[in-house]
Write an enzyme that holds these catalytic residues in place. Structure first.
Site, mmCIF file in Angstrom:
data_model
loop_
_atom_site.group_PDB
_atom_site.id
_atom_site.type_symbol
_atom_site.label_atom_id
_atom_site.label_comp_id
_atom_site.label_asym_id
_atom_site.label_seq_id
_atom_site.Cartn_x
_atom_site.Cartn_y
_atom_site.Cartn_z
ATOM 1 N N HIS A 1 -20.853 13.548 -25.371
ATOM 2 C CA HIS A 1 -20.717 12.617 -26.500
ATOM 3 C C HIS A 1 -20.646 11.155 -26.071
ATOM 4 O O HIS A 1 -20.992 10.273 -26.825
ATOM 5 C CB HIS A 1 -19.527 12.993 -27.401
ATOM 6 C CG HIS A 1 -18.185 12.608 -26.884
ATOM 7 N ND1 HIS A 1 -17.620 13.184 -25.772
ATOM 8 C CD2 HIS A 1 -17.292 11.703 -27.336
ATOM 9 C CE1 HIS A 1 -16.432 12.643 -25.578
ATOM 10 N NE2 HIS A 1 -16.201 11.744 -26.496
ATOM 11 N N TYR B 1 0.845 -1.203 0.000
ATOM 12 C CA TYR B 1 0.000 0.000 0.000
ATOM 13 C C TYR B 1 0.878 1.249 0.000
ATOM 14 O O TYR B 1 0.621 2.208 -0.717
ATOM 15 C CB TYR B 1 -0.901 -0.014 1.241
ATOM 16 C CG TYR B 1 -1.915 1.108 1.256
ATOM 17 C CD1 TYR B 1 -3.214 0.901 0.793
ATOM 18 C CD2 TYR B 1 -1.584 2.381 1.710
ATOM 19 C CE1 TYR B 1 -4.143 1.921 0.779
ATOM 20 C CE2 TYR B 1 -2.506 3.414 1.702
ATOM 21 C CZ TYR B 1 -3.787 3.174 1.245
ATOM 22 O OH TYR B 1 -4.704 4.198 1.239
ATOM 23 N N ALA C 1 -0.321 13.214 -23.229
ATOM 24 C CA ALA C 1 -0.823 11.886 -23.589
ATOM 25 C C ALA C 1 -0.026 11.253 -24.742
ATOM 26 O O ALA C 1 0.268 10.067 -24.719
ATOM 27 C CB ALA C 1 -2.300 11.972 -23.936
ATOM 28 N N PHE D 1 -8.342 18.998 -24.749
ATOM 29 C CA PHE D 1 -9.109 17.758 -24.889
ATOM 30 C C PHE D 1 -10.394 17.874 -24.058
ATOM 31 O O PHE D 1 -10.453 18.664 -23.124
ATOM 32 C CB PHE D 1 -8.265 16.558 -24.434
ATOM 33 C CG PHE D 1 -8.986 15.259 -24.636
ATOM 34 C CD1 PHE D 1 -9.294 14.813 -25.911
ATOM 35 C CD2 PHE D 1 -9.406 14.495 -23.559
ATOM 36 C CE1 PHE D 1 -9.994 13.630 -26.098
ATOM 37 C CE2 PHE D 1 -10.102 13.310 -23.741
ATOM 38 C CZ PHE D 1 -10.401 12.882 -25.014
ATOM 39 N N ASP D 2 -11.407 17.087 -24.393
ATOM 40 C CA ASP D 2 -12.719 17.287 -23.747
ATOM 41 C C ASP D 2 -12.687 17.117 -22.227
ATOM 42 O O ASP D 2 -13.349 17.863 -21.509
ATOM 43 C CB ASP D 2 -13.811 16.421 -24.389
ATOM 44 C CG ASP D 2 -13.493 14.949 -24.402
ATOM 45 O OD1 ASP D 2 -12.305 14.602 -24.292
ATOM 46 O OD2 ASP D 2 -14.420 14.136 -24.548
ATOM 47 N N ASP E 1 -0.109 18.774 -21.509
ATOM 48 C CA ASP E 1 -0.949 17.581 -21.517
ATOM 49 C C ASP E 1 -0.221 16.627 -22.460
ATOM 50 O O ASP E 1 -0.184 16.832 -23.668
ATOM 51 C CB ASP E 1 -2.352 17.934 -22.024
ATOM 52 C CG ASP E 1 -3.221 16.703 -22.225
ATOM 53 O OD1 ASP E 1 -2.688 15.580 -22.175
ATOM 54 O OD2 ASP E 1 -4.436 16.863 -22.447
ATOM 55 N N LYS F 1 -2.010 6.097 -23.614
ATOM 56 C CA LYS F 1 -1.587 6.331 -25.001
ATOM 57 C C LYS F 1 -0.088 6.027 -25.093
ATOM 58 O O LYS F 1 0.301 4.891 -25.276
ATOM 59 C CB LYS F 1 -1.885 7.780 -25.408
ATOM 60 C CG LYS F 1 -3.363 8.069 -25.651
ATOM 61 C CD LYS F 1 -4.086 8.396 -24.399
ATOM 62 C CE LYS F 1 -5.457 8.968 -24.640
ATOM 63 N NZ LYS F 1 -6.210 9.096 -23.392
HETATM 64 N N1 F0G Z 1 -5.566 14.482 -22.795
HETATM 65 C C1 F0G Z 1 -5.625 14.057 -24.065
HETATM 66 C C2 F0G Z 1 -4.902 14.801 -25.140
HETATM 67 C C3 F0G Z 1 -6.367 12.920 -24.377
HETATM 68 O O1 F0G Z 1 -6.429 12.505 -25.637
HETATM 69 C C4 F0G Z 1 -7.033 12.221 -23.333
HETATM 70 C C5 F0G Z 1 -7.810 11.022 -23.613
HETATM 71 C C6 F0G Z 1 -6.924 12.695 -22.023
HETATM 72 C C7 F0G Z 1 -6.180 13.837 -21.796
HETATM 73 C C8 F0G Z 1 -7.601 12.016 -20.870
HETATM 74 O O2 F0G Z 1 -6.971 10.835 -20.579
HETATM 75 O O3 F0G Z 1 -8.630 9.011 -21.069
HETATM 76 O O4 F0G Z 1 -6.657 8.612 -19.608
HETATM 77 O O5 F0G Z 1 -8.509 10.001 -18.803
HETATM 78 N N2 F0G Z 1 -8.137 10.689 -24.761
HETATM 79 C C9 F0G Z 1 -8.811 9.487 -25.173
HETATM 80 C C10 F0G Z 1 -9.112 9.602 -26.628
HETATM 81 C C11 F0G Z 1 -9.973 9.093 -24.353
HETATM 82 O O6 F0G Z 1 -9.863 8.740 -27.138
HETATM 83 O O7 F0G Z 1 -8.578 10.482 -27.307
HETATM 84 P P1 F0G Z 1 -7.740 9.537 -19.987
#
Ligand code: F0G
Length: 448
Positions: free
Chosen positions: A437, A60, A204, A112-113, A202, A245
């Site tokens: 979405h 833990y 990813a 990103f959304d 960010d 990713k």
């Molecule tokens: N930032 C970017 C640029 C992303 O593409 C994503 C996720 C996230 C943050 C959030 O990360 O999913 O681990 O919580 N993108 C996925 C997509 C879901 O399909 O592009 P997460």
């Protein structure tokens, strides 16, 4: 690992579309033939990653797996402080809980959304400062993910004192998996310095961004991916990461920063939302697999093999004259639905309509990155039709062969060939107030 192939008939898919309210997120995976909905958590792990799983320390507190991960992140990014989280949006949640407050403004390049969601849910505002070139899908520009420095400076001066940080997404997913140049990162970093505002990446798909810097930007041809990563991150104060990713794992994320005070400020939220400091929502074994994944995916051969596959699919689409965001980015093809379904009005969501058509055609599942994903304006409550309307087809890492790419291309061509007959789109029957979405319910626009 491989999965059995499952084929379906057009009649079955028609029925499944009705059942899922024309929202492909609601399909069962076994109703999908080739899955391009995302490249997030869908990659295949390597032999070394599977071996690393066996080393997982599930303590833990103080798990050795955490320290192996932390050491790898330190080495690749240069950031000393690491907070693991269960995925990228959790990293956003934890860090933004500390940094973002009501009435703040967060400039960036096509947030990103979930990033936008974590800003807007705190009653703050995301300001998109992406270069205008990104809006013209047919324009060839090597770094369409770049930040427009004039827009950024305007945001920083207009909202002085109310900008907790600038966030730059590498690569810029929403604009089409488009990279940001080192030159641009340097200029953004200098501007942030001038206005005394921190800079977050960010990250990813940071490794794919490094690949494009190496292959497209002058002066980087002979620099290794790992060296490029170090240089990129040296320009930022910290990063949020979705490890699903470019970490090559199925689940995971983290925050890394050079600021001890950010670590101190965010750690309480980590414990509250995610878990103790040395696991933060991840299993020990998954942290070990991630450490190996980060190392593997910051090697040129891995990145080249992956991105060349996406480019292979793009070349097929070029043969058929099908418009997408050019030049193709790292992780996906972004079909320009406005240019394909020219008879479907924007109020009937052309990209979502194209998503449904491609699934109906061949059982291939993509994902709308367009008007539905854009959500409504938080103030006016109107749909946001100002951006681009894409059908994104992601290519999972180390999963599909170029035969699959051929099938995807042929299916898109079949839909493209009958585009003139597609005149009606979809209407929203039900939607969530935020991140709609994923769960939106739709119906054919012509139907009662
Ligand atoms: N930032 C970017 C640029 C992303 O593409 C994503 C996720 C996230 C943050 C959030 O990360 O999913 O681990 O919580 N993108 C996925 C997509 C879901 O399909 O592009 P997460």
């Amino acid at each position: 690992m491989v999965e059995p192939i499952r084929k379906s008939t057009r009649e079955q898919r028609e029925e499944w579309l009705r059942q899922c309210h024309y929202n492909v997120f609601m399909l069962r995976a076994d109703q999908v033939y080739i899955d391009c909905i995302t490249d997030s958590g869908t990659g295949a792990m390597s032999d070394r990653q599977w071996a690393a799983l066996m080393m997982g320390d599930e303590s833990y507190a103080g798990a050795t797996s955490f320290y192996r991960l932390k050491e790898t992140i330190n080495r690749i990014t240069g950031f000393d402080y690491v907070l693991p989280t269960h995925q990228g949006r959790a990293a956003e949640n934890v860090l933004f809980s500390y940094l973002v407050h009501e009435g703040d403004y967060v400039p960036g390049n096509s947030h990103f959304d979930t990033t936008k969601g974590h800003i807007e849910s705190r009653k703050a505002f995301a300001i998109d400062c992406t270069i205008d070139e990104a809006k013209d899908t047919q324009l060839e520009h090597p770094f369409k993910g770049n930040v427009d420095l004039k827009k950024l400076e305007k945001a920083l001066t207009e909202h002085a004192g109310k900008v907790p940080f600038v966030i730059v997404t590498i690569t810029n997913n929403t604009a089409g998996g488009q990279p940001v140049s080192m030159q641009n990162l340097r200029e953004v970093s200098a501007m942030c310095g001038k206005y005394n505002v921190p800079l977050i990446f960010d990250s990813a798909r940071f490794a794919e961004n490094a690949y494009f810097i190496k292959t497209r930007e002058e002066g980087y041809k002979d620099v290794t991916i790992k060296e490029i990563c170090r240089e990129m991150f040296s320009l930022a104060d910290g990063m949020t990461m979705s490890s699903k990713k470019d970490g090559l794992v199925n689940m995971g994320g983290f925050i890394a920063t050079k600021h001890e005070e950010w670590y101190e400020g965010a750690k309480g939220y980590l414990i509250c939302f995610e878990g103790f400091l040395t696991y933060g929502g991840m299993n020990g074994r998954d942290m070990d697999a991630l450490a190996v994944g980060l190392d593997e995916n910051t090697e040129f051969d891995m990145l080249e093999t992956r991105i060349k596959q996406v480019q292979y699919l793009a070349a097929k689409l070029d043969e058929y004259g099908i418009p997408y965001q050019r030049p193709v980015g790292g992780h996906a093809i972004f079909l320009d639905a406005d240019r394909i379904l020219t008879h479907v009005p924007k109020e009937e969501f052309p990209a979502q309509t194209l998503t449904v058509e491609l699934y109906r055609e061949a059982g291939i599942r993509g994902c709308e990155i367009g008007y539905i994903l854009a959500d409504r304006d938080p103030v006016t409550k109107e749909n946001r039709f100002g951006g681009l309307d894409f059908l994104r087809l992601c290519i999972a890492r180390r999963v599909y062969t170029n035969n699959h790419m051929d099938v995807i291309a042929a299916a898109i061509k079949n839909v493209y060939d009958r585009r003139e007959q597609i005149t009606r789109g979809l209407k929203i029957v039900w939607e969530a107030p935020l991140l709609r979405h994923f769960t939106v319910k739709l119906a054919p626009a012509g139907e009662e």
